[in-house]
Scaffold this motif. Structure first.
Motif, PDB file in Angstrom:
ATOM      1  N   UNK A  71      10.450  47.422  -2.550  1.00 35.71           N
ATOM      2  CA  UNK A  71      10.423  48.887  -2.666  1.00 35.71           C
ATOM      3  C   UNK A  71       9.084  49.401  -3.185  1.00 35.71           C
ATOM      4  N   UNK A  72       8.598  48.805  -4.259  1.00 40.33           N
ATOM      5  CA  UNK A  72       7.306  49.222  -4.798  1.00 40.33           C
ATOM      6  C   UNK A  72       6.237  48.156  -4.580  1.00 40.33           C
ATOM      7  N   UNK A  73       6.549  47.149  -3.771  1.00 43.23           N
ATOM      8  CA  UNK A  73       5.589  46.093  -3.476  1.00 43.23           C
ATOM      9  C   UNK A  73       5.169  45.353  -4.728  1.00 43.23           C
ATOM     10  N   UNK A  74       3.975  44.783  -4.670  1.00 39.43           N
ATOM     11  CA  UNK A  74       3.390  44.181  -5.871  1.00 39.43           C
ATOM     12  C   UNK A  74       2.792  45.318  -6.678  1.00 39.43           C
ATOM     13  N   UNK A  75       3.421  45.650  -7.774  1.00 33.13           N
ATOM     14  CA  UNK A  75       3.012  46.817  -8.559  1.00 33.13           C
ATOM     15  C   UNK A  75       1.561  46.696  -9.007  1.00 33.13           C
ATOM     16  N   UNK A  96       7.671  50.847 -22.676  1.00 29.36           N
ATOM     17  CA  UNK A  96       7.981  52.251 -22.358  1.00 29.36           C
ATOM     18  C   UNK A  96       7.622  52.592 -20.914  1.00 29.36           C
ATOM     19  N   UNK A  97       8.054  51.733 -19.999  1.00 31.89           N
ATOM     20  CA  UNK A  97       7.904  51.912 -18.550  1.00 31.89           C
ATOM     21  C   UNK A  97       6.481  51.674 -18.025  1.00 31.89           C
ATOM     22  N   UNK A  98       5.541  51.342 -18.895  1.00 31.53           N
ATOM     23  CA  UNK A  98       4.212  50.954 -18.441  1.00 31.53           C
ATOM     24  C   UNK A  98       4.147  49.440 -18.342  1.00 31.53           C
ATOM     25  N   UNK A  99       3.875  48.964 -17.121  1.00 30.88           N
ATOM     26  CA  UNK A  99       3.773  47.527 -16.865  1.00 30.88           C
ATOM     27  C   UNK A  99       2.294  47.153 -16.871  1.00 30.88           C
ATOM     28  N   UNK A 112       3.387  52.001 -13.450  1.00 32.03           N
ATOM     29  CA  UNK A 112       4.587  52.571 -14.052  1.00 32.03           C
ATOM     30  C   UNK A 112       5.813  52.127 -13.264  1.00 32.03           C
ATOM     31  N   UNK A 113       6.800  51.611 -13.954  1.00 35.51           N
ATOM     32  CA  UNK A 113       8.033  51.159 -13.308  1.00 35.51           C
ATOM     33  C   UNK A 113       9.166  51.184 -14.323  1.00 35.51           C
ATOM     34  N   UNK A 114      10.207  52.011 -14.040  1.00 41.49           N
ATOM     35  CA  UNK A 114      11.323  52.190 -14.963  1.00 41.49           C
ATOM     36  C   UNK A 114      12.604  51.529 -14.475  1.00 41.49           C
TER      37      UNK A 114
END
Length: 211
Positions: A71-75, A96-99, A112-114
């Motif tokens: 869905x978001x590929x390799x972030x 906090x959702x920051x990878x 960003x990924x939650x």
């Protein structure tokens, strides 16, 4: 060492490795004998399935990390991050959702990924592809795998550790610290070893480049 063709360690699929929407840290030392093609380093995906599973892998000299493939590929993709014949400390974290992705303590990418992250049965897979299992694995050595659930550990550049990783707060797995036994774990359980994986780092003294 790992030959990339079905030699891997697998976890027990415990809820300890289902990060949900919380913070986490996945880290280890990796040595690359080759950098051709895809090499999955640590993969939470079950066989034949994609989705909201963390996945750390390399493609050539690039290092990639994703948590919701395809869905978001390799972030995160860090180009020219690795080369043959060198030990690297690699850490993927979420706070906090920051990878974030770190190589030898240097921040090489973020996103960003939650997503609510989970884990497949008999996963995570260390040194192999959770999706393919018998191909696409790491070709080289792995040392000091640590998985932490509930804290990111690293959120900014840091000096990479120069000794064995330890059982810090929220550690769920700490393994691959022996050059004599692949399945010994200081924390957590490594439930199986496939094929003929012998030794984690073959007695090699490891250190992070530039540390």
């Amino acid at each position: 060492g790992f030959n990339g063709l079905g030699e891997y360690l697998s976890g027990n699929g415990s809820s300890d490795f289902a990060f949900g929407t919380g913070d986490f840290c996945i880290e280890a030392y990796f040595y690359f004998s080759e950098v051709d093609g895809y090499q999955h380093l640590i993969d939470f995906r079950p066989t034949g399935s994609d989705g909201t599973y963390p996945m750390m892998r390399s493609v050539g000299n690039a290092l990639r990390f994703g948590v919701n493939y395809p869905s978001t590929g390799d972030l995160i993709t860090a180009t020219n991050a690795i080369t043959v014949g060198t030990w690297y400390h690699i850490a993927a974290t979420r706070a906090s959702n920051t990878v974030r992705l770190f190589v030898n303590g240097r921040l090489v990418g973020s996103g960003t990924e939650a997503s609510n992250l989970t884990v497949g049965a008999n996963r995570p897979m260390i040194g192999g592809s959770g999706y393919h299992r018998d191909s696409g694995g790491h070709r080289g050595f792995i040392s000091n795998v640590r998985i932490v659930k509930g804290s990111a550990v690293y959120t900014a550049a840091f000096k990479p550790p120069t000794g064995p990783l330890t059982n810090i707060t929220n550690t769920k797995l700490l393994c691959c610290q022996s050059n004599k036994s692949t399945t010994i774990a200081a924390v957590g359980t490594v439930v199986s070893m496939y094929k003929t994986t012998t030794g984690i780092n073959d007695g090699t003294v490891w250190s992070a480049a530039g540390s």
